[in-house]
Every structure is written in structure tokens, then in C-alpha cells.
Enzyme design. Structure first.
Site, PDB file in Angstrom:
ATOM      1  N   CYS A  70      43.889 -66.206 -41.449  1.00 49.60           N
ATOM      2  CA  CYS A  70      44.726 -67.535 -42.229  1.00 49.60           C
ATOM      3  C   CYS A  70      43.917 -68.475 -41.743  1.00 49.60           C
ATOM      4  CB  CYS A  70      46.157 -67.242 -41.943  1.00 49.60           C
ATOM      5  SG  CYS A  70      47.028 -68.845 -42.428  1.00 49.60           S
ATOM      6  N   CYS A  73      46.711 -71.034 -39.894  1.00 56.02           N
ATOM      7  CA  CYS A  73      47.234 -70.889 -38.269  1.00 56.02           C
ATOM      8  C   CYS A  73      46.359 -71.515 -37.368  1.00 56.02           C
ATOM      9  CB  CYS A  73      47.118 -69.399 -38.037  1.00 56.02           C
ATOM     10  SG  CYS A  73      48.172 -68.041 -38.685  1.00 56.02           S
ATOM     11  N   HIS A 116      52.935 -68.206 -38.510  1.00 58.99           N
ATOM     12  CA  HIS A 116      52.620 -67.462 -39.873  1.00 58.99           C
ATOM     13  C   HIS A 116      53.786 -66.924 -40.502  1.00 58.99           C
ATOM     14  CE1 HIS A 116      49.719 -66.005 -42.701  1.00 58.99           C
ATOM     15  NE2 HIS A 116      50.210 -64.798 -42.633  1.00 58.99           N
ATOM     16  N   ASN A 156      54.994 -74.550 -53.002  1.00 60.69           N
ATOM     17  CA  ASN A 156      55.024 -73.434 -53.720  1.00 60.69           C
ATOM     18  C   ASN A 156      55.228 -72.175 -52.992  1.00 60.69           C
ATOM     19  OD1 ASN A 156      54.194 -74.598 -56.164  1.00 60.69           O
ATOM     20  ND2 ASN A 156      52.132 -74.395 -55.730  1.00 60.69           N
ATOM     21  N   HIS A 167      50.933 -68.403 -45.249  1.00 59.55           N
ATOM     22  CA  HIS A 167      51.208 -69.134 -44.360  1.00 59.55           C
ATOM     23  C   HIS A 167      52.504 -70.314 -44.957  1.00 59.55           C
ATOM     24  CE1 HIS A 167      50.695 -70.826 -40.059  1.00 59.55           C
ATOM     25  NE2 HIS A 167      51.453 -71.800 -40.445  1.00 59.55           N
ATOM     26  N   HIS A 169      53.584 -73.531 -46.024  1.00 64.79           N
ATOM     27  CA  HIS A 169      52.972 -74.864 -46.325  1.00 64.79           C
ATOM     28  C   HIS A 169      53.360 -75.458 -47.673  1.00 64.79           C
ATOM     29  CE1 HIS A 169      50.246 -72.178 -48.770  1.00 64.79           C
ATOM     30  NE2 HIS A 169      49.803 -73.429 -49.168  1.00 64.79           N
ATOM     31  N   GLN A 171      52.072 -79.062 -50.262  1.00 63.52           N
ATOM     32  CA  GLN A 171      51.103 -79.740 -50.615  1.00 63.52           C
ATOM     33  C   GLN A 171      51.533 -81.245 -50.930  1.00 63.52           C
ATOM     34  OE1 GLN A 171      47.747 -77.913 -53.120  1.00 63.52           O
ATOM     35  NE2 GLN A 171      49.209 -76.189 -53.180  1.00 63.52           N
TER      36      GLN A 171
END
Length: 347
Positions: A70, A73, A116, A156, A167, A169, A171
């Protein structure tokens, strides 16, 4: 909060946001990266008047890597990633495969935690407050860029939404134009102001609070409700009670209360479809006013949270009417959705 700004091996900006003021961030990105090459282009649709970003370089972006590869991470045991340090609280960096770049805007990735296997709903209130601080700081930083007109912070969540990195996250997009959704809201607000002399967003919130049937939760500084004409099966709009145009202008009371309110909403979303169901896929989207132009002071910052899952094992697809004519058909009455979201409140 401590903010540390550094750069990755290919020159992209990386920012650490730490809860502890004495945290030191001096790890160096050791990867042999080539300079980022993008081909982002904004094209206008002459019939609809909206904009489309053409970004062919994104075809090569990372797609469903295994957990031990990933890129979000921390860098550990010789496995290098986008985060050179071996741990972090919140990290933000320029997207290596941006939809918008250069004169066409800017795209950033926000890593909510180094864990993660977590989700935003798993964060503590302190961690969620740090993410809010990062969103706010990035909104302010992008506002200073000449090519950015509007900032969009979003998450999303879930493979059904199209997420390619597991992971936790989100944007941040810095658009070089006012987005079509925002233009529609500004147009409606201007018309309401002309016809009534009052603010449309205030009227919407007041209507929902007076009716009460679609209110999911209400606190001193925030109110969350399913909108009267909800587009999605389960959709919640979250407004600060004091109207502000963007995240930078939230007062201390709203900032302090936000983590508790938002985490409760996310946890209720995961309980909508009952025990044993997989985590609910969702999109969480902050709507902020453009930095300049008519209507900024009439705009109301708010967050829209919705899922494309309409019932257990079934998704809401945007088929002919939605995709072809932008006319949504919702199978779940907003009042029923609100009732369900009240039923699954934390005990």
C-alpha cells in the site's frame, strides 16, 4: 497541532499534521522517482456549459495493490511508500496521478491515519479533529494559489464507490472554476434572495428543523438531516448552525463539536443494514463557497454524506434517467431513511 512541510523524491509536496508539538519529521524519501508527468486538460462542453478534465496519465495509477504494498502506509522495514516516515497522524501530499494539475488546478491525497485496517469511523475524536484542522489548513493554502477558484474536500469509501486504495484516505481538489453543482446552488440562492430577501440555505435548515421528520441529529452547533428531495437511498446533509462560506470560518464551538457529530453519523451509516453486513460504502463531500464572485456570502458550508447501497446486497445504479437526463429516482423515502438513521444511534 504541528505542521511539517517537506518534499518527496519527485518534488511533490508532503505535509505532516501532528497532534504533538514536539514531533520531528526528518525522514527522507529514498525512492528513485522520475519527475511527475501529467497531461491534465480542462475542456468545456458547449451544450451543457460544464467542464471535463481530460487526464490520460491516470490510466497508469496504482490499482488495488496488496496490503503489504500500500503506497499510503508508512515506510517500514525497507518497504518504501508515499510517506517516508515510519508513522504519522495525518499526512497530505500532492497526488502522483492528479486529475487536475498546473494551470488546471491541484489534487491532493489526505491520509487520515497510518492504520491500514481502520476507517474514518474508527478514529478517536482527537484524530477526527486533526483531520478537520488539515482540511481547513489546506483550504486556506489552496485559496492562495492563483489557479484555484474552489476547494473540494471529500472521501470515497468502499470498492462499490470505485476506491482503488483500501487505506483510509480522502482527497482534496482545487478547481480552476466553479463546479456545476455549486453554480446551481448559487443560482438558486440568488433567485431566493431576489424573491424573498432571505437566505435560501437558512430557509432549508429552518424548514427541516421545524418539520423534524427528516432530522437525524441536532446539537448546539450542528444539525444533520435527510433532505426533502434526497437523491440517494441514504443521504444526510450536515450544516453548522452558524452559516459560514467555508471551513476557514467555522467558530471554535463548531470545531470542537464536529468530531463527535461526524463520527456518530459515520458509525450510524455502518449500522443501517444490520449486523453482519459489510461496511457501508459512501461518499462524504464538503461543499464550500468559491473564493470570489457573487453569492459567496450567501453560500453555506455543508457536508453531504450518502451511500449508493439501497438495501442489503443491492446498489443504486445511475441508469437511464439519472445518467441520461440527470433525473434521480429514489427508492427510499427520505422520511424512512431518517427514521432508520435515528434507530441505529449509538447506545
Amino acid at each position: 497541532m504541528k505542521k511539517t512541510v517537506t518534499t518527496l523524491a519527485d518534488g511533490r509536496e508532503l505535509i505532516y499534521y501532528d497532534a504533538a508539538d514536539d514531533t520531528v519529521r526528518d525522514a527522507v524519501d529514498q525512492r528513485p522517482l522520475d519527475p511527475v508527468s501529467t497531461s491534465s486538460e480542462i475542456r468545456r462542453d458547449p451544450l451543457l456549459g460544464d467542464a471535463v478534465a481530460i487526464a490520460s496519465h491516470r490510466q497508469a495509477r496504482t490499482y488495488h495493490p496488496p496490503a503489504d504494498a500500500c503506497p499510503l502506509c508508512p515506510t517500514r522495514e525497507g518497504r518504501q511508500s508515499e510517506i517516508p516516515d515510519d508513522h504519522y497522524d495525518v499526512a497530505v501530499f500532492e497526488n502522483r496521478f492528479p486529475s487536475l494539475a498546473g494551470d488546471s488546478g491541484r489534487c491532493e491525497v489526505v491520509c487520515f491515519t497510518s492504520d491500514h485496517d481502520a476507517s474514518f469511523a474508527d478514529l478517536t475524536e482527537e484524530q477526527a479533529a486533526l483531520v478537520l484542522a488539515a482540511w481547513t489548513d489546506r483550504t486556506a493554502a489552496l485559496a492562495a494559489l492563483g489557479q484555484v477558484t474552489q476547494v473540494f474536500c471529500f472521501e470515497n469509501r468502499g470498492a462499490e464507490i470505485g476506491v482503488t486504495l483500501g487505506h483510509p484516505h480522502g482527497q482534496i481538489y482545487g478547481y480552476p472554476f466553479v463546479t456545476p453543482r455549486t453554480e446551481l446552488m448559487l443560482r438558486s440562492a440568488a433567485r431566493h434572495r431576489e424573491e424573498t430577501g432571505a437566505n435560501l440555505f437558512d430557509a432549508v435548515v429552518a424548514r427541516e428543523e421545524k418539520d423534524g421528520s427528516r432530522v437525524v441529529l441536532a446539537t448546539d452547533h450542528w444539525i444533520a438531516f435527510v433532505p426533502y428531495a434526497a437523491h440517494w437511498p441514504y443521504e444526510v446533509h450536515l450544516y453548522p448552525r452558524r452559516r459560514v462560506p467555508d471551513l476557514r470560518e467555522l467558530d471554535e464551538g463548531a470545531r470542537t463539536e464536529f468530531p463527535q457529530v461526524y463520527l456518530e453519523l459515520l458509525r450510524r451509516f455502518d449500522r443501517i443494514f444490520g449486523p453482519g453486513e459489510p461496511p457501508t460504502p459512501y461518499i462524504s463531500a464538503w461543499h464550500q463557497a468559491p473564493f470570489e464572485g457573487d453569492g459567496r456570502e450567501d453560500f453555506a458550508l455543508h457536508l453531504e454524506l450518502f451511500t449508493i447501497r439501497r438495501t442489503s446486497g443491492k446498489l443504486k445504479f445511475l441508469a437511464g434517467s439519472e445518467s441520461g437526463m440527470s433525473v434521480f429516482i429514489n427508492d427510499v423515502p427520505p422520511e424512512a431513511a431518517a427514521e432508520r438513521l435515528r434507530e441505529v444511534a449509538s447506545q
